[in-house]
Design a protein around this motif. Structure first.
Motif, mmCIF file in Angstrom:
data_model
loop_
_atom_site.group_PDB
_atom_site.id
_atom_site.type_symbol
_atom_site.label_atom_id
_atom_site.label_comp_id
_atom_site.label_asym_id
_atom_site.label_seq_id
_atom_site.Cartn_x
_atom_site.Cartn_y
_atom_site.Cartn_z
ATOM 1 N N VAL A 39 47.683 34.267 51.424
ATOM 2 C CA VAL A 39 47.339 33.822 50.072
ATOM 3 C C VAL A 39 47.076 32.318 50.009
ATOM 4 C CG1 VAL A 39 48.792 35.663 49.150
ATOM 5 C CG2 VAL A 39 49.746 33.378 49.401
ATOM 6 N N ASP A 40 46.593 31.883 48.817
ATOM 7 C CA ASP A 40 46.447 30.474 48.441
ATOM 8 C C ASP A 40 45.344 29.758 49.226
ATOM 9 O OD1 ASP A 40 48.557 31.103 46.866
ATOM 10 O OD2 ASP A 40 50.024 29.811 47.857
ATOM 11 N N GLY A 41 44.324 29.342 48.510
ATOM 12 C CA GLY A 41 43.219 28.615 49.126
ATOM 13 C C GLY A 41 41.891 29.172 48.651
ATOM 14 N N GLY A 42 41.420 30.247 49.291
ATOM 15 C CA GLY A 42 40.198 30.914 48.875
ATOM 16 C C GLY A 42 40.472 31.880 47.735
ATOM 17 N N ASP A 43 39.399 32.343 47.094
ATOM 18 C CA ASP A 43 39.556 33.188 45.906
ATOM 19 C C ASP A 43 39.388 34.676 46.201
ATOM 20 O OD1 ASP A 43 36.862 33.231 46.433
ATOM 21 O OD2 ASP A 43 36.242 32.409 44.489
ATOM 22 N N GLU A 44 39.570 35.074 47.478
ATOM 23 C CA GLU A 44 39.422 36.481 47.831
ATOM 24 C C GLU A 44 40.675 37.034 48.513
ATOM 25 O OE1 GLU A 44 34.734 37.209 48.526
ATOM 26 O OE2 GLU A 44 35.664 35.948 50.049
ATOM 27 N N VAL A 45 41.820 36.637 47.987
ATOM 28 C CA VAL A 45 43.088 37.104 48.542
ATOM 29 C C VAL A 45 43.202 38.621 48.430
ATOM 30 C CG1 VAL A 45 45.598 37.027 48.300
ATOM 31 C CG2 VAL A 45 44.263 34.930 48.068
#
Length: 232
Positions: A39-45
């Motif tokens: 998780v956390d960073g890109g928007d495709e978790v």
């Protein structure tokens, strides 16, 4: 049947797909060891977790960011107030649930309009099942962050496996000296392993988007969410 290890994902779904495709990963026969921080960073978790759930032989380790998200799953509150890339995680899940997360501060922490119950059960179980470490049959050790090399491996607190940087710092210091003196004593680690694979401390801090090796430790967090690459 092959075994692969992949570094910190941080919501980089397209990079994950590309890595698996380029090594012709077999979802039914091969094993994937994922070093945590999905998780956390890109928007495709959400998509990253969905992809990992398709892998039959998956070993998934807990990262510090994953632990924060697990806290939210269990309590409804995020310890880091969705900082450090957390907003992208909640947005990824909220979008899938058809919700807009509105973050507000309470006396206990930060609360959003998105609830743990909106996270699919399979995803909640995924984060609940992440391991602290993995040791394979060849005595290779896989861990998100590291451990204290000066203490017995199995006597260390859980948090050290997804927060520690002592191991990597010690290895880098040793490697610098070894490059100058080939007769230096081996790096002293109380619990002996063949090779150790870690993430957590991304190599972009050294301006490198490729894995780094110090002593018998391989750091394969190559900064997927920091302008670097995802390594498998």
């Amino acid at each position: 049947m092959s075994t692969y290890v992949i570094g910190d994902l941080h919501g980089q779904y397209q990079s994950l797909k590309q890595c698996l495709a380029r090594c012709n990963f077999d979802y039914n026969q091969d094993t994937l060891i994922q070093l945590g921080d999905v998780v956390d960073g890109g928007d495709e978790v959400f998509d990253c977790v969905e992809e990992l759930l398709n892998i039959k032989n998956l070993v998934t380790l807990k990262g510090n960011h994953d632990d924060w998200f697990l806290d939210f799953i269990k309590t409804g509150f995020h310890p880091a107030a969705w900082a450090y890339g957390g907003v992208s995680t909640i947005n990824s899940y909220a979008t899938k649930a058809g919700k807009v997360p509105v973050t507000r501060k309470t006396r206990q922490g930060y609360k959003t309009s998105f609830n743990p119950e909106d996270i699919p059960i399979a995803h909640r179980q995924f984060f609940e099942s992440q391991r602290l470490n993995h040791i394979d049959k060849n005595n290779n050790c896989f861990v998100h962050a590291g451990f204290n090399p000066f203490q017995p491996f199995h006597e260390q607190p859980a948090t050290i496996f997804y927060w520690d940087r002592i191991l990597w710092q010690s290895a880098m210091n040793w490697q610098t000296k070894a490059n100058q003196n080939s007769e230096i004593e081996p790096l002293g680690i109380v619990t002996k392993f063949n090779s150790i694979f870690i993430g957590h401390t991304n190599t972009m801090l050294w301006g490198i988007d490729k894995p780094l090796k110090a002593a018998n430790i391989y750091n394969i967090d190559t900064g997927a969410s920091k302008g670097g690459k995802l390594t498998i």
